[in-house]
Design an enzyme around this catalytic site. Structure first.
Site, short mmCIF file in Angstrom:
data_model
loop_
_atom_site.label_atom_id
_atom_site.label_comp_id
_atom_site.label_asym_id
_atom_site.label_seq_id
_atom_site.Cartn_x
_atom_site.Cartn_y
_atom_site.Cartn_z
N GLY A 1 5.84 -1.22 -4.33
CA GLY A 1 5.01 -1.69 -3.21
C GLY A 1 4.67 -3.16 -3.32
N SER B 1 6.02 -5.85 -1.63
CA SER B 1 6.42 -6.76 -0.53
C SER B 1 5.20 -7.41 0.12
CB SER B 1 7.23 -5.99 0.52
OG SER B 1 6.44 -4.97 1.12
N ARG B 2 4.01 -7.11 -0.39
CA ARG B 2 2.80 -7.71 0.16
C ARG B 2 1.65 -7.50 -0.82
NH1 ARG B 2 1.00 -3.34 4.88
NH2 ARG B 2 0.89 -1.52 3.51
N ASN C 1 2.01 0.34 -8.06
CA ASN C 1 1.06 -0.31 -7.16
C ASN C 1 1.07 0.28 -5.74
OD1 ASN C 1 -0.56 -2.72 -6.04
ND2 ASN C 1 1.39 -2.88 -4.93
N TYR D 1 -8.05 8.45 0.22
CA TYR D 1 -7.71 7.36 -0.70
C TYR D 1 -8.34 7.61 -2.08
CZ TYR D 1 -7.37 2.53 -2.45
OH TYR D 1 -7.10 1.41 -3.20
N LYS E 1 -6.49 8.30 -5.71
CA LYS E 1 -6.71 7.39 -6.83
C LYS E 1 -7.37 8.12 -8.00
CE LYS E 1 -4.90 3.57 -5.34
NZ LYS E 1 -3.66 3.06 -5.98
#
Length: 549
Positions: free
Chosen positions: A311, A313-314, A389, A455, A459
């Site tokens: 993950g 790319s940003r 990530n 979320y 996590k």
């Protein structure tokens, strides 16, 4: 003539520095544990300790009970239980019993006054002999300028337990009336309000010289004296040279323990035989020098390593990929839909002198994960660092709006994707004997916020997985850790209005949010050799807010 023998004696004394200094001077036992604070402070005791034989020598008080006889010790043995220190007040209790018409047994305990802590125990056997008639002219005593019982100065050996097996040591000593008087005055009388008027038995002094053998010769500096035993075949006398010889009888390297035989001889004739036991301590560990640190410990150990950042790319993943690449890591920029962004990141890394490739993968798809690993292996070889990530989103939703499928969607990326990547890299980690796994969590797990049950649930699973995997891989030199940031300034929180984000920042103790580079710095630390000693742990970037460690 009937001799009245007391059944019990009690004596109190305080040990001071002058007594220790005098004992060292007279016996020649300048062992560093007793005389050198720079050595002693690095030992288990953290300070200098008193020679064990110093309080033992107060057995001489027995002589006060026999005005017309001399106390002659024939057998003595002792066990040192704990060390004494300067300014300790000692309570000596002696019990005396008849062994036969001409000999007596003693048993003594030395305790710290107040705490009643046992310092040492001893027992022995003595006889009483008539004192010489003062009317009879005694032989002229030797005059000496020596202030030590040793006939020649001796140095402090520093044998390690591995060095002792075949060593033999000896030294010569001689007692004079002046030196015995010096001992009584500077050691036995130092702690008394009134003087002890005694004649110190030469046989007792001979036993005290075991302290010098242990502390200076065999084994020397690293000794902790634990036990001794001596039996006299013939009595020692003043103004006669003697030799104390010692050799190991049993050496246990694993227990760091030796038992040595000891003999006092005169002109080759054995006068006393005994033994002693010692713990041979390891020397203080030498800390690395500045040069060693500069040459071996300044670098992060990342040059040429291969890292997969999922993950990336940003956001945090992008920043972490760039930061690792700028530290010499061959970086894999993983993306799902952000191909253009990923390629731009790779181009930027390469332009800045780094090495990187972009590899697409839907982490929830096992076959795609396998294909990604094949591409990485072909380009860079085995992966050394895995940064998990990837996350789905941070859109808040009321729990009553959520279906189980919503939780599974979040778990598919954050937990299943993490697991598939870990499964793919662990075989190489085990083969190579090293590896780093860094998983990203959130401070919201410990301090939940409303609307983020999906979320936070995913996590929380990441944190449990991390701890379990850390235990499982610890024996393989693979470290698995967590970075747990507070709210970070990335597009993940773009679902929040800008004014609301600014309001949240203003209400913080630090008046700001976490910056992505700060998370990347924590990731780099956990990816580096600097974190080799930690696994299953969290680096929490909390900005001064709960949770606190």
């Amino acid at each position: 003539m009937t001799i009245k023998v007391p059944q019990k004696l009690v004596h109190e004394f305080r040990i001071n520095q002058d007594m220790v200094d005098s004992f060292a001077r007279l016996t020649g036992d300048f062992n560093s544990m007793h005389t050198n604070i720079e050595v002693a402070r690095k030992s288990r005791f953290r300070r200098t300790i008193v020679h064990g034989m110093l309080p033992f020598s107060f057995l001489a008080i027995l002589q006060r009970e026999f005005a017309d006889q001399l106390v002659v010790f024939k057998e003595l043995s002792g066990h040192f239980n704990k060390p004494a220190f300067i300014d300790d007040e000692i309570l000596l209790e002696l019990k005396i019993s008849a062994d036969s018409e001409s000999s007596y047994k003693i048993a003594g305990n030395w305790r710290k006054k107040g705490s009643n802590e046992l310092i040492m125990m001893a027992k022995g056997q003595f006889t009483l002999e008539e004192k010489p008639d003062p009317a009879v002219t005694m032989p002229q005593r030797k005059e000496t300028t020596r202030d030590c019982l040793l006939l020649a100065a001796t140095s402090e050996n520093n044998y390690l337990i591995e060095d002792i097996d075949n060593q033999k040591e000896s030294f010569a000593f001689e007692m004079t009336e002046a030196l015995i008087g010096d001992y009584v005055a500077s050691v036995l009388n130092q702690s008394q309000d009134e003087s002890i008027d005694v004649e110190l038995s030469p046989n007792l002094v001979g036993v005290l010289m075991f302290s010098t053998m242990v502390g200076m010769r065999l084994p020397g500096r690293y000794a902790t004296f634990t036990r001794f035993k001596v039996s006299y075949e013939s009595n020692l006398e003043l103004d006669q040279p003697y030799v104390l010889e010692s050799s190991p009888a049993n050496v246990s390297v694993s227990a760091e323990h030796i038992k040595a035989n000891a003999t006092i001889t005169s002109s080759g004739e054995s006068l006393a035989n005994g033994s002693y036991e010692v713990i041979v301590n390891s020397p203080p560990r030498t800390m690395p020098s500045c040069l060693e640190i500069r040459n071996s410990s300044m670098d992060f150990g990342l040059q040429g390593k291969v890292a997969l950042v999922t993950g990336s790319s940003r956001g945090i993943g992008e920043t972490a990929a760039k930061f690792l690449a700028m530290h010499g890591v061959k970086t894999v920029v993983n993306y799902h839909r952000g191909k253009t962004d990923a390629e731009n990141i790779v181009n930027e890394i390469v332009s800045a002198g780094g090495t990187a490739i972009a590899v697409p993968c839907d982490l929830t798809n096992e076959s795609q994960v396998a294909e990604m690993m094949t591409v990485i292996n072909e380009r860079f070889g085995d992966i050394d660092i895995l940064v998990n990530n990837a996350v789905r989103d941070f859109t808040p939703r009321d729990v009553l709006e959520l279906e189980w499928a919503d939780f599974l969607q979040e778990m598919e990326v954050a937990v299943k994707g993490m697991h598939e990547c870990c499964k793919a890299v662990i075989p190489a980690f085990k083969k190579n004997g090293h590896g780093k796994i860094i998983n990203l969590s959130s401070i919201a797990v410990a301090t939940p916020v409303s609307g983020q049950s999906r979320y936070i649930t995913s996590k929380s699973a990441v944190e449990g997985y991390t701890k379990s995997l850390a235990v499982e891989l610890a024996a393989n030199n693979v470290q698995v850790n967590l970075v747990v940031p507070n709210m970070a300034e990335t597009d993940l929180i773009s679902v929040m209005p800008a004014l609301f984000r600014e309001k949240l920042a203003a209400e913080r103790v630090s008046k700001r949010h976490i910056q992505p580079i700060e998370v990347a710095q924590a990731i780099l630390y956990l990816a580096s050799s600097w974190s080799n000693a930690m696994t299953g742990q969290k680096i929490v970037l909390n900005l001064g807010e709960p949770p606190f460690a």
